[in-house]
Motif scaffolding. Sequence first.
Motif, PDB file in Angstrom:
ATOM      1  N   LEU A 266      -5.605  -4.655   7.621  1.00 46.68           N
ATOM      2  CA  LEU A 266      -4.409  -5.485   7.774  1.00 46.68           C
ATOM      3  C   LEU A 266      -3.602  -5.483   6.476  1.00 46.68           C
ATOM      4  CD1 LEU A 266      -6.124  -8.532   9.517  1.00 46.68           C
ATOM      5  CD2 LEU A 266      -4.795  -6.723  10.613  1.00 46.68           C
ATOM      6  N   PRO A 267      -2.264  -5.355   6.558  1.00 45.45           N
ATOM      7  CA  PRO A 267      -1.439  -5.413   5.349  1.00 45.45           C
ATOM      8  C   PRO A 267      -1.658  -6.728   4.605  1.00 45.45           C
ATOM      9  CG  PRO A 267      -0.147  -4.678   7.233  1.00 45.45           C
ATOM     10  CD  PRO A 267      -1.465  -5.160   7.781  1.00 45.45           C
ATOM     11  N   HIS A 268      -1.843  -6.641   3.282  1.00 46.12           N
ATOM     12  CA  HIS A 268      -2.154  -7.824   2.492  1.00 46.12           C
ATOM     13  C   HIS A 268      -0.993  -8.186   1.584  1.00 46.12           C
ATOM     14  CE1 HIS A 268      -4.361 -10.332  -0.486  1.00 46.12           C
ATOM     15  NE2 HIS A 268      -5.072 -10.669   0.571  1.00 46.12           N
ATOM     16  N   ALA A 269      -0.841  -9.488   1.333  1.00 42.52           N
ATOM     17  CA  ALA A 269       0.279  -9.963   0.526  1.00 42.52           C
ATOM     18  C   ALA A 269       0.250  -9.437  -0.898  1.00 42.52           C
ATOM     19  CB  ALA A 269       0.296 -11.486   0.514  1.00 42.52           C
ATOM     20  N   ALA A 270      -0.928  -9.079  -1.403  1.00 41.14           N
ATOM     21  CA  ALA A 270      -1.034  -8.558  -2.761  1.00 41.14           C
ATOM     22  C   ALA A 270      -0.729  -7.073  -2.833  1.00 41.14           C
ATOM     23  CB  ALA A 270      -2.442  -8.821  -3.307  1.00 41.14           C
ATOM     24  N   GLY A 271      -0.391  -6.466  -1.723  1.00 42.22           N
ATOM     25  CA  GLY A 271      -0.185  -5.035  -1.655  1.00 42.22           C
ATOM     26  C   GLY A 271      -1.403  -4.348  -1.098  1.00 42.22           C
ATOM     27  N   GLY A 272      -1.204  -3.167  -0.547  1.00 42.43           N
ATOM     28  CA  GLY A 272      -2.327  -2.475   0.063  1.00 42.43           C
ATOM     29  C   GLY A 272      -2.744  -3.149   1.359  1.00 42.43           C
ATOM     30  N   SER A 273      -3.998  -2.981   1.711  1.00 43.28           N
ATOM     31  CA  SER A 273      -4.493  -3.561   2.953  1.00 43.28           C
ATOM     32  C   SER A 273      -5.850  -4.200   2.736  1.00 43.28           C
ATOM     33  CB  SER A 273      -4.589  -2.497   4.049  1.00 43.28           C
ATOM     34  OG  SER A 273      -5.522  -1.496   3.696  1.00 43.28           O
ATOM     35  N   ALA A 274      -6.175  -5.111   3.628  1.00 43.82           N
ATOM     36  CA  ALA A 274      -7.470  -5.795   3.594  1.00 43.82           C
ATOM     37  C   ALA A 274      -8.296  -5.308   4.775  1.00 43.82           C
ATOM     38  CB  ALA A 274      -7.277  -7.304   3.666  1.00 43.82           C
ATOM     39  N   PRO A 275      -9.447  -4.678   4.524  1.00 46.37           N
ATOM     40  CA  PRO A 275     -10.307  -4.259   5.629  1.00 46.37           C
ATOM     41  C   PRO A 275     -11.103  -5.448   6.160  1.00 46.37           C
ATOM     42  CG  PRO A 275     -11.307  -3.636   3.541  1.00 46.37           C
ATOM     43  CD  PRO A 275      -9.988  -4.278   3.204  1.00 46.37           C
ATOM     44  N   THR A 276     -11.178  -5.560   7.464  1.00 41.64           N
ATOM     45  CA  THR A 276     -11.967  -6.615   8.095  1.00 41.64           C
ATOM     46  C   THR A 276     -12.729  -6.015   9.280  1.00 41.64           C
ATOM     47  OG1 THR A 276     -10.251  -7.333   9.674  1.00 41.64           O
ATOM     48  CG2 THR A 276     -10.225  -8.347   7.490  1.00 41.64           C
ATOM     49  N   VAL A 277     -13.719  -6.746   9.748  1.00 38.67           N
ATOM     50  CA  VAL A 277     -14.483  -6.329  10.916  1.00 38.67           C
ATOM     51  C   VAL A 277     -13.864  -6.961  12.153  1.00 38.67           C
ATOM     52  CG1 VAL A 277     -16.741  -6.289  12.028  1.00 38.67           C
ATOM     53  CG2 VAL A 277     -16.577  -6.149   9.539  1.00 38.67           C
ATOM     54  N   ALA A 278     -13.614  -6.166  13.162  1.00 36.24           N
ATOM     55  CA  ALA A 278     -12.940  -6.641  14.367  1.00 36.24           C
ATOM     56  C   ALA A 278     -13.730  -7.739  15.058  1.00 36.24           C
ATOM     57  CB  ALA A 278     -12.716  -5.481  15.335  1.00 36.24           C
ATOM     58  N   ASN A 279     -13.010  -8.608  15.726  1.00 36.98           N
ATOM     59  CA  ASN A 279     -13.643  -9.595  16.597  1.00 36.98           C
ATOM     60  C   ASN A 279     -14.288  -8.855  17.775  1.00 36.98           C
ATOM     61  OD1 ASN A 279     -13.889 -11.625  18.801  1.00 36.98           O
ATOM     62  ND2 ASN A 279     -12.890 -12.947  17.314  1.00 36.98           N
ATOM     63  N   PRO A 280     -15.545  -9.170  18.129  1.00 32.26           N
ATOM     64  CA  PRO A 280     -16.220  -8.423  19.186  1.00 32.26           C
ATOM     65  C   PRO A 280     -15.810  -8.808  20.606  1.00 32.26           C
ATOM     66  CG  PRO A 280     -17.676 -10.106  18.337  1.00 32.26           C
ATOM     67  CD  PRO A 280     -16.446 -10.143  17.476  1.00 32.26           C
ATOM     68  N   ILE A 281     -15.000  -9.852  20.761  1.00 33.05           N
ATOM     69  CA  ILE A 281     -14.612 -10.303  22.097  1.00 33.05           C
ATOM     70  C   ILE A 281     -13.482  -9.432  22.622  1.00 33.05           C
ATOM     71  CG2 ILE A 281     -13.730 -12.230  23.465  1.00 33.05           C
ATOM     72  CD1 ILE A 281     -14.933 -14.111  21.359  1.00 33.05           C
ATOM     73  N   ARG A 282     -13.634  -8.929  23.836  1.00 33.52           N
ATOM     74  CA  ARG A 282     -12.608  -8.096  24.467  1.00 33.52           C
ATOM     75  C   ARG A 282     -12.120  -8.776  25.738  1.00 33.52           C
ATOM     76  NH1 ARG A 282     -12.889  -3.011  21.747  1.00 33.52           N
ATOM     77  NH2 ARG A 282     -14.109  -3.488  19.880  1.00 33.52           N
ATOM     78  N   PHE A 283     -10.881  -9.242  25.730  1.00 32.59           N
ATOM     79  CA  PHE A 283     -10.265  -9.887  26.887  1.00 32.59           C
ATOM     80  C   PHE A 283      -9.416  -8.885  27.658  1.00 32.59           C
ATOM     81  CE2 PHE A 283     -10.696 -13.581  23.986  1.00 32.59           C
ATOM     82  CZ  PHE A 283     -11.294 -14.498  24.836  1.00 32.59           C
ATOM     83  N   SER A 284      -9.330  -9.080  28.964  1.00 31.56           N
ATOM     84  CA  SER A 284      -8.453  -8.225  29.764  1.00 31.56           C
ATOM     85  C   SER A 284      -7.018  -8.743  29.802  1.00 31.56           C
ATOM     86  CB  SER A 284      -8.993  -8.100  31.199  1.00 31.56           C
ATOM     87  OG  SER A 284      -8.982  -9.363  31.850  1.00 31.56           O
ATOM     88  N   GLN A 285      -6.832 -10.048  29.580  1.00 27.30           N
ATOM     89  CA  GLN A 285      -5.493 -10.632  29.699  1.00 27.30           C
ATOM     90  C   GLN A 285      -4.951 -11.185  28.385  1.00 27.30           C
ATOM     91  OE1 GLN A 285      -3.576 -10.522  32.464  1.00 27.30           O
ATOM     92  NE2 GLN A 285      -5.219  -9.338  33.455  1.00 27.30           N
ATOM     93  N   THR A 286      -5.820 -11.714  27.523  1.00 29.30           N
ATOM     94  CA  THR A 286      -5.349 -12.359  26.286  1.00 29.30           C
ATOM     95  C   THR A 286      -6.100 -11.754  25.093  1.00 29.30           C
ATOM     96  OG1 THR A 286      -6.975 -14.126  26.636  1.00 29.30           O
ATOM     97  CG2 THR A 286      -4.716 -14.527  27.388  1.00 29.30           C
ATOM     98  N   PRO A 287      -5.789 -10.515  24.731  1.00 29.51           N
ATOM     99  CA  PRO A 287      -6.555  -9.841  23.677  1.00 29.51           C
ATOM    100  C   PRO A 287      -6.426 -10.534  22.327  1.00 29.51           C
ATOM    101  CG  PRO A 287      -4.572  -8.607  24.204  1.00 29.51           C
ATOM    102  CD  PRO A 287      -4.693  -9.672  25.245  1.00 29.51           C
ATOM    103  N   VAL A 288      -7.449 -10.337  21.510  1.00 30.26           N
ATOM    104  CA  VAL A 288      -7.412 -10.831  20.135  1.00 30.26           C
ATOM    105  C   VAL A 288      -6.229 -10.191  19.418  1.00 30.26           C
ATOM    106  CG1 VAL A 288      -8.615 -10.792  17.917  1.00 30.26           C
ATOM    107  CG2 VAL A 288      -9.881 -11.260  20.031  1.00 30.26           C
TER     108      VAL A 288
END
Length: 409
Positions: free
Chosen positions: A351-373
């Motif tokens: 994800l783009p970070h306010a300090a410049g560059g990007s911040a790596p994160t681990v995705a949320n494991p929940i997968r919705f069919s109608q209201t995705p994370v």
Amino acid sequence: MGALAHLKVLDLSRVLAGPWASQLLADLGAEVIKIERPGSGDDTRHWGPPWLPDGTGAPTSDAAYFLCANRNKRSLTVDMTKPAGQAILRELAADADVVLENFKVGGLLPYGLDYASLAALNPKLVYCSITGFGQDGPYAPRAGYDFLIQGMGGLMSITGRADGEEGAGPQKVGVALTDILTGLYACSAVLAALAHRDRDGFRSGDGQHIDLALLDVQIACLANQAANYLVSGQSPQRLGNAHPNIVPYEDFPTADGRMILAIGNDGQFARFAALAGHAEWACDARYADNAARVQHRDSLLPLLRQVTATKTTSEWIALLEAAAVPCGPINEIGAVFADPQVRHRGLRVDLPHAAGGSAPTVANPIRFSQTPVDYRFAPPTLGQDSEAILRALGRSGEEIARLRREGVV
């Protein structure tokens, strides 16, 4: 629009259990305002190295630890010990659906930020308190930390090599598992309280106070091990990677390392025995069913280890997977994120970070069919959103400048 986009959360928590809960609510769409101390912020911002690099590759002041639990939040710095800071927090709570906090019992009472005080302003508020030992009982005043609770709550007594083996002794789990589990329970409890508040036909529409203790969660999550004790009266002992109720269900040596066998039924064991060149094991009264294998594990396991050491890990996995025998490698974390299944599922998110560059994160494991994370924004820099939040509360630029001079924000 996330499933919880209609909710506002005031997050007074820090470190891991509370922030884990609020990040999950934020991932599901809730607006989460993270309250931090001016100048220092959440303790985990300083739990490095490693540090998040900025756009030039230079280290920022935010530790990787902070990134794991603070995605999709907005950061507002407030000194709650000052009356003007308390007024800001009460104003936010008056319009919030949820408050999360993990102060020691009674710690927010002097500031008028306890449940009773805020519920008087907002009767629909769901207020979740996370502590080490709960709001009552002889240990209630104590501070609680994950490592301490893993020991007190029995988890370390069943984690580690068995007595008599090299390296024997109790071990903590490699992540702060009690904190994580408490965060998950907190999120579930908050959602249940909101459903109760908002369900059709419910008369009062009132919120409620949630009392969540790390020790309670740890004991609840002993699961089958607690049940084993309650049924037998015997405290389970450490078995290393072995399972107390299933055999074979542990790691085994291979020609180039180790692999996991997770055989859960007698059919799987019979197929493994045949592939291992010892079909007779499945007919042996000592090993034919799981109960017998548990009873005779001391004679069976050495036989299995002799066989598994004859092939490489990859050879065994190819052979056993083709026969639907559960098995797998023991990956380092670098190998985890290089795994083709993990890459396909997109479990790394940058994800783009306010300090410049990007911040790596681990995705949320929940997968919705109608209201995705929705990964709306990276973990914020300290006080990144203070001005925007205060202006939304009606504070003028002059008032905000004054609050900064006075150390309120």
